[in-house]
Design a protein around this motif. Sequence first.
Motif, PDB file in Angstrom:
ATOM      1  N   HIS A  94       0.454  -0.797  -0.125  1.00 19.68           N
ATOM      2  CA  HIS A  94      -0.067  -0.225   0.298  1.00 19.68           C
ATOM      3  C   HIS A  94       0.641   1.355  -0.248  1.00 19.68           C
ATOM      4  N   ASP A  95       1.700   0.670   0.030  1.00 19.02           N
ATOM      5  CA  ASP A  95       3.031   2.515   0.057  1.00 19.02           C
ATOM      6  C   ASP A  95       3.576   2.528  -1.480  1.00 19.02           C
ATOM      7  N   ARG A  96       3.169   1.979  -2.575  1.00 18.91           N
ATOM      8  CA  ARG A  96       4.013   2.092  -3.594  1.00 18.91           C
ATOM      9  C   ARG A  96       3.274   0.748  -4.742  1.00 18.91           C
ATOM     10  N   ARG A  97       3.433   1.652  -6.313  1.00 17.45           N
ATOM     11  CA  ARG A  97       3.006   1.093  -7.185  1.00 17.45           C
ATOM     12  C   ARG A  97       3.568   0.110  -7.396  1.00 17.45           C
ATOM     13  N   GLN A  98       2.734  -0.457  -8.074  1.00 12.41           N
ATOM     14  CA  GLN A  98       3.098  -2.377  -8.677  1.00 12.41           C
ATOM     15  C   GLN A  98       2.040  -2.429 -10.130  1.00 12.41           C
ATOM     16  N   ARG A  99       3.387  -3.180 -10.506  1.00 14.25           N
ATOM     17  CA  ARG A  99       3.302  -4.247 -11.765  1.00 14.25           C
ATOM     18  C   ARG A  99       3.401  -5.303 -11.652  1.00 14.25           C
ATOM     19  N   LEU A 100       1.755  -6.104 -12.019  1.00 11.14           N
ATOM     20  CA  LEU A 100       2.019  -8.019 -11.431  1.00 11.14           C
ATOM     21  C   LEU A 100       1.006  -8.687 -12.180  1.00 11.14           C
ATOM     22  N   GLU A 101       1.812  -9.674 -12.617  1.00  6.46           N
ATOM     23  CA  GLU A 101       1.042 -10.626 -13.524  1.00  6.46           C
ATOM     24  C   GLU A 101      -0.142 -11.803 -12.513  1.00  6.46           C
ATOM     25  N   VAL A 102      -0.958 -11.574 -13.429  1.00  5.65           N
ATOM     26  CA  VAL A 102      -2.394 -12.641 -12.542  1.00  5.65           C
ATOM     27  C   VAL A 102      -2.623 -13.917 -14.223  1.00  5.65           C
ATOM     28  N   PRO A 103      -3.168 -14.694 -12.747  1.00  6.17           N
ATOM     29  CA  PRO A 103      -3.928 -16.185 -14.005  1.00  6.17           C
ATOM     30  C   PRO A 103      -4.968 -15.334 -15.148  1.00  6.17           C
ATOM     31  N   ALA A 104      -5.386 -15.204 -15.667  1.00  9.48           N
ATOM     32  CA  ALA A 104      -6.544 -14.844 -16.812  1.00  9.48           C
ATOM     33  C   ALA A 104      -7.694 -15.346 -15.872  1.00  9.48           C
ATOM     34  N   GLU A 105      -7.634 -16.869 -15.445  1.00  4.25           N
ATOM     35  CA  GLU A 105      -9.627 -16.911 -15.138  1.00  4.25           C
ATOM     36  C   GLU A 105      -9.704 -15.601 -13.930  1.00  4.25           C
ATOM     37  N   ARG A 106      -8.704 -15.828 -12.594  1.00  5.13           N
ATOM     38  CA  ARG A 106      -8.813 -14.832 -12.206  1.00  5.13           C
ATOM     39  C   ARG A 106      -9.309 -13.650 -11.814  1.00  5.13           C
ATOM     40  N   VAL A 107      -9.405 -12.945 -13.654  1.00  7.80           N
ATOM     41  CA  VAL A 107     -10.324 -11.895 -13.920  1.00  7.80           C
ATOM     42  C   VAL A 107     -11.220 -12.163 -15.273  1.00  7.80           C
ATOM     43  N   VAL A 113      -2.714 -11.947 -18.113  1.00  2.42           N
ATOM     44  CA  VAL A 113      -3.411 -10.355 -17.993  1.00  2.42           C
ATOM     45  C   VAL A 113      -2.360  -9.427 -16.606  1.00  2.42           C
ATOM     46  N   ARG A 114      -1.966  -8.228 -17.548  1.00  2.00           N
ATOM     47  CA  ARG A 114      -1.222  -7.937 -16.584  1.00  2.00           C
ATOM     48  C   ARG A 114      -2.289  -6.492 -15.649  1.00  2.00           C
ATOM     49  N   VAL A 115      -1.956  -6.754 -14.344  1.00  2.00           N
ATOM     50  CA  VAL A 115      -2.680  -5.381 -13.802  1.00  2.00           C
ATOM     51  C   VAL A 115      -1.730  -4.664 -12.861  1.00  2.00           C
ATOM     52  N   VAL A 116      -2.179  -3.359 -12.558  1.00  2.00           N
ATOM     53  CA  VAL A 116      -1.151  -2.341 -11.843  1.00  2.00           C
ATOM     54  C   VAL A 116      -1.713  -2.089 -10.926  1.00  2.00           C
ATOM     55  N   ALA A 117      -0.771  -1.233  -9.412  1.00  2.00           N
ATOM     56  CA  ALA A 117      -2.071  -1.769  -8.633  1.00  2.00           C
ATOM     57  C   ALA A 117      -1.275   0.171  -7.978  1.00  2.00           C
TER      58      ALA A 117
END
Length: 463
Positions: A94-107, A113-117
């Motif tokens: 919760h303190d920094r910006r992130q780039r993450l990879e997640v499984p396609a079926e979760r989204v 799938v590319r997820v940014v936080a």
Amino acid sequence: MAIGVLGLTVGLALGGVVLLGALGFVLQRTVDTEAFRTADAVALLAAEDALPDPLPVAGGQVRVQVVDAQGRIRAASIDADRLVPMVRPERLDHDRRQRLEVPAERVGLAGPVRVVAVPVGTAADPLTVLVARSMADVRHSTHVVRTILLVAFPLLVAVLAAVAWRVVGATLRPVEALRRGAEEITGRAGAGRLPVPASADEIHRLAVTLNGMLDRLESARIRQRAFVSDAAHELRSPLANIRTELEVAERLADRTDWTAVTANLLADTDRLSRLVDDLLLLARLDEAPPSRGVGPVELGALLAEVAARYPSPPVRVESPSGPLWTTGNADEVRRVLANLVDNAVRHADTAVVLAAEATSTARAAVGPGVGAYHLVTVTDDGPGIPVADRDRVFDRFTRLDDGRARDDGGAGLGLAIVRELVRRAGGSIALGDGPEQRGLRVRLLLPAVAGAEDSRGPHSNVP
């Protein structure tokens, strides 16, 4: 050719790999940039506590969720799941910006799938905006480019190899013609020339240079063959005389005058020795560099020394007004003067005159183009040499018919030796008419030594 094509193949393969990597990196950064732009807009609404429901998004390949610290979904886009967050809470920072990879079926999107936080800066209720974008378009674009490269790469290599083959073949065709020409020259006797290509390039210049070398080699071969033939002929004459004398003496037995036979044999032996010595000297002069025994030589003393070997008359020396110093080997300069005087004495009628002149006098006598040289002249009143033959007499084994023949004891090597020795000394020699257009005058120019007129001492080669 094979090495060149292999190097080209490796270079193109590395270039294709770099291109694919750069394309994938650029497309992924584009996806991340658009996702962060969407997340920043939603985070701004969350910070102002103005989140709409559902969250507005552009396109059907984007999912947006706003989750709290416990992983509960506060808001979501119309296609996003409202119960299960796209990223597990323990993976979020919760303190920094992130780039993450997640499984396609979760989204619920086509993978990957590319997820940014993007955290929302509210201390009381920290939130995180999650934006998911499908990477299917990126993968499809990369796959299309890879397929094109795999198809075009072999074709490109084949085309370039064919072009290189034609270009290299056209370039080396003149070299092959030179090789065939050299092989034909080697396989046949006599002179030959290599084909010269019409193009004005390095191969053209190489062919011209090689033809010049072949001409020089052919000239040297002709001269060598003539030299060997003349030498064999000259050596045969005294050997034949010696054999004849011995055979006659053997047949006459007791009636043989051994004193006369011995004298004749010694004369022929001396002539044979002189001829062999002259041949060895010419061979050394053709190959050896100038000798190391070089120093100032005083011409006046050397002329007097050479003239003392002959009676006076016919030999007379006109002594110079002062010492005349020249560079060179004293033995070689002495040999030059001795050959010239011996030739003059052999063909003179009544007189031979030796003279040496200072540099200023030599300039006036020879011409204005003469530099720092001393002039030595050897003049006789004999039959002379015709103008047409004055260059030819310096060739080896050259004798003129009128008065300069074998009976006088010469083998035609004296002037050839003189010319070679004068060249080594850095001078020049020329033949001209004697006084009143009668006889022969030899003009010998030898380099003058600057400032050595008064230096008679340990460096002098003349005692």
